[in-house]
Design an enzyme around this catalytic site. Structure first.
Site, PDB file in Angstrom:
ATOM      1  N   LYS A 115       9.411   3.154  -1.962  1.00  0.00           N
ATOM      2  CA  LYS A 115      10.393   3.273  -3.036  1.00  0.00           C
ATOM      3  C   LYS A 115      11.822   3.283  -2.496  1.00  0.00           C
ATOM      4  O   LYS A 115      12.760   2.953  -3.206  1.00  0.00           O
ATOM      5  CB  LYS A 115      10.093   4.496  -3.872  1.00  0.00           C
ATOM      6  CG  LYS A 115       8.696   4.384  -4.510  1.00  0.00           C
ATOM      7  CD  LYS A 115       8.576   5.092  -5.809  1.00  0.00           C
ATOM      8  CE  LYS A 115       7.349   4.686  -6.596  1.00  0.00           C
ATOM      9  NZ  LYS A 115       6.080   4.704  -5.852  1.00  0.00           N
TER      10      LYS A 115
HETATM   11  C1  LIG Z   1       4.874   3.897  -6.239  1.00  0.00           C
HETATM   12  C2  LIG Z   1       3.832   3.627  -5.181  1.00  0.00           C
HETATM   13  C3  LIG Z   1       2.847   2.618  -5.338  1.00  0.00           C
HETATM   14  C4  LIG Z   1       2.716   1.795  -6.604  1.00  0.00           C
HETATM   15  O1  LIG Z   1       3.734   0.835  -6.718  1.00  0.00           O
HETATM   16  P1  LIG Z   1       4.007   0.116  -8.139  1.00  0.00           P
HETATM   17  O2  LIG Z   1       5.241  -0.685  -7.920  1.00  0.00           O
HETATM   18  O3  LIG Z   1       4.221   1.233  -9.113  1.00  0.00           O
HETATM   19  O4  LIG Z   1       2.835  -0.703  -8.467  1.00  0.00           O
HETATM   20  C5  LIG Z   1       1.973   2.396  -4.292  1.00  0.00           C
HETATM   21  N1  LIG Z   1       2.028   3.134  -3.154  1.00  0.00           N
HETATM   22  C6  LIG Z   1       2.957   4.112  -2.977  1.00  0.00           C
HETATM   23  C7  LIG Z   1       2.940   4.892  -1.714  1.00  0.00           C
HETATM   24  C8  LIG Z   1       3.890   4.398  -3.973  1.00  0.00           C
HETATM   25  O5  LIG Z   1       4.800   5.381  -3.779  1.00  0.00           O
END
Ligand SMILES: *Cc1c(COP(=O)(O)O)cnc(C)c1O
Length: 500
Positions: A115
């Site tokens: 993120k």
């Molecule tokens: C948010 C997240 C995801 C999922 O990603 P999306 O874009 O919501 O599909 C997968 N792995 C981790 C570690 C995350 O923090």
């Protein structure tokens, strides 16, 4: 060519990038999507292959943010990925797992989850957008988090001029490491609250504040507007397109793929933001053969892609890959808008059916297109732990639980199809973010608290502990405030109107 954005639920609406980012979501509830996808030519790829990550980012972002100057975009990119915030030179670096299988490590940022790739850039894009759309306003970002998003938003927005951030996390619903990451947060414009309730209570409380006209006018009198940092905001998606273009450029530059040859992309998926960015990159000309959508036991997307029926009326499971524990994947709406030929009426109907009945069925045309583009599979926790152990034993590569889901589903795909094309697997978190699960998978008994487990994992694997996690133990706790779901609104108003 000038870019503009449309709403998935009202195609006639046209806004600039700055408006889309400042506003977050369209008034009638639709999501903003680009009116067209800029095309990248073989010459573009050749040029970008010899540029660094920031150079690639400036080029790609420039095509989507045509109401920003190049100098503005450069500043945003430098602010996001420069200054030693990422512990690798390339913030999205690639690791060869074996043969033609690559791991795209997206977790080298300050909070050790992918993120950061978007939330380090979003604050810069958002403040620029607000300057263009409603200059002089302070933007207050409210976040309800189940763990990763809250910390990434805090770290991204800390000390960013013209913004304040308030995060609510469920007091008993996050891991100790995640909690420590948030309560020790630095920055003069941040506030963190534990709430007596679960994630849904936090989320509901935040949504209530967003729609409370009285609060909005109280804040407006002080020149403050509310905004959101979650992945429905276009400003969080566009940075993610960059790393798929960059991954292809790295494959080209290292000679691991021939120009124009296709490769597969595998993404561990929750809210469908990350894999949607890969789809957009493909539409721009990145030669992606198959998009492989990996889910955990909450496999609503696997079932949807394989059947054309989206049905959220099912049990919710708490899994070892918690960031993918989700039954409503918001960004799917953007994909469906493309696959239904921009038919806003149809999208509005699907979303109403989902809200009212918990289920919708897409048209045959949409299902066929979906199945042409995507392969979908899932892995339960036991399978996930097996992958972590096998990956470490076979390739001496340590991965986290989310990445393991992706690797496991890729193995299913490869076994089923015999496809041996070059593959890029998105790795979304550092294994150190989930030390208890990873140690367990390696057959180690977890001793002591989660800090002890960081060191234990380091002993077993020899992989360096990320500095930002190692130093948490000695950081002072800044935020020990608690509130009830009912007092969230008051806490927000008190903080935002205080002159801190
Ligand atoms: C948010 C997240 C995801 C999922 O990603 P999306 O874009 O919501 O599909 C997968 N792995 C981790 C570690 C995350 O923090």
């Amino acid at each position: 060519m000038n870019m503009f954005y449309r709403s998935t639920r009202d195609s006639l609406k046209e806004v600039t990038a700055a408006q889309a980012i400042a506003q977050g979501i369209s008034d009638e509830g639709g999501l903003f999507v680009p009116a067209f996808l800029p095309a990248l030519t073989p010459d573009d790829f050749e040029r970008l292959a010899s540029a660094d990550y920031n150079g690639r980012a400036v080029d790609i972002l420039g095509r989507f943010l045509t109401d920003f100057t190049e100098a503005e975009i450069e500043q945003c990119v430098r602010g996001a990925y420069g200054g030693g915030k990422f512990d690798t030179e390339n913030p999205a670096s690639m690791h060869v797992l074996h043969d033609d299988v690559h791991i795209l490590e997206l977790w080298h940022g300050p909070t050790c989850a992918f993120k950061d790739m978007a939330l380090q850039l979003l604050p810069h894009l958002l403040t620029r957008s607000v300057e263009k759309v409603s200059p002089g306003k302070t933007t207050a970002i409210l976040v309800a988090t189940s763990g990763d998003t809250g910390k990434a938003a805090l770290e991204g927005f800390k000390d960013v001029e013209g913004t304040k951030v308030v995060v609510f996390y469920p007091g008993d619903g996050v891991s100790m490491l995640q909690k420590m990451q948030m309560v020790t947060q630095e920055g003069k414009n941040v506030r963190v609250f534990a709430i007596s309730g679960n994630f849904d209570d936090a989320q509901t409380g935040v949504k209530k504040i967003f729609t409370d006209e009285k609060i909005k006018s109280t804040l407006a009198a002080d020149n403050i507007q509310l905004s959101s940092a979650n992945s429905i905001n276009w400003g969080r998606l566009v940075p993610q397109i960059v790393y798929y273009v960059s991954a292809y450029c790295d494959l080209l530059a290292s000679g691991r793929i021939a120009p124009g040859k296709k490769f597969n992309v595998v993404v561990p998926t929750g809210n469908f933001g990350n894999i949607l960015a890969a789809y957009y990159a493909m539409r721009m000309g990145v030669p992606i053969a198959k998009l492989i959508c990996a889910s955990n036991k909450n496999k609503v997307l696997t079932d949807f892609i394989n059947s054309g029926v989206y049905d959220r009326r099912r049990d919710f499971y708490v899994t070892a890959s918690p960031s993918m524990d989700i039954l409503i994947s918001s960004n799917l709406e953007r994909l469906l808008y493309e696959l239904e030929d921009n038919d806003d009426k149809v999208i509005t109907e699907y979303m109403a059916a989902l809200r009212e009945n918990g289920v919708y069925t897409v048209s045959d045309k949409c299902r066929e297109r979906l199945q042409g583009l995507f392969y979908a599979g899932y892995l339960d926790d036991e399978g996930t732990f097996d992958v972590i152990r096998e990956c470490f034993e076979k390739y001496h590569y340590l991965c986290d639980t989310h990445t393991a889901v992706a690797i496991g589903v890729y193995e299913q795909y490869a076994a089923q199809t015999g496809d041996t094309a070059v593959t890029v697997i998105a790795s979304t978190a550092s294994p150190y973010k989930f030390p208890t699960s990873v140690l367990g998978a390696l057959g180690r008994e977890a001793r002591g608290d989660e800090f002890d487990r960081l060191y234990e994992l380091n002993e077993v694997s020899g992989v360096k502990i990320p500095q930002s996690l190692a130093e948490l133990k000695s950081k002072p706790v800044r935020f020990s405030d608690c509130c009830t779901p009912d007092s969230m609104a008051q806490s927000v108003v008190d903080y935002l109107l205080s002159k801190e």
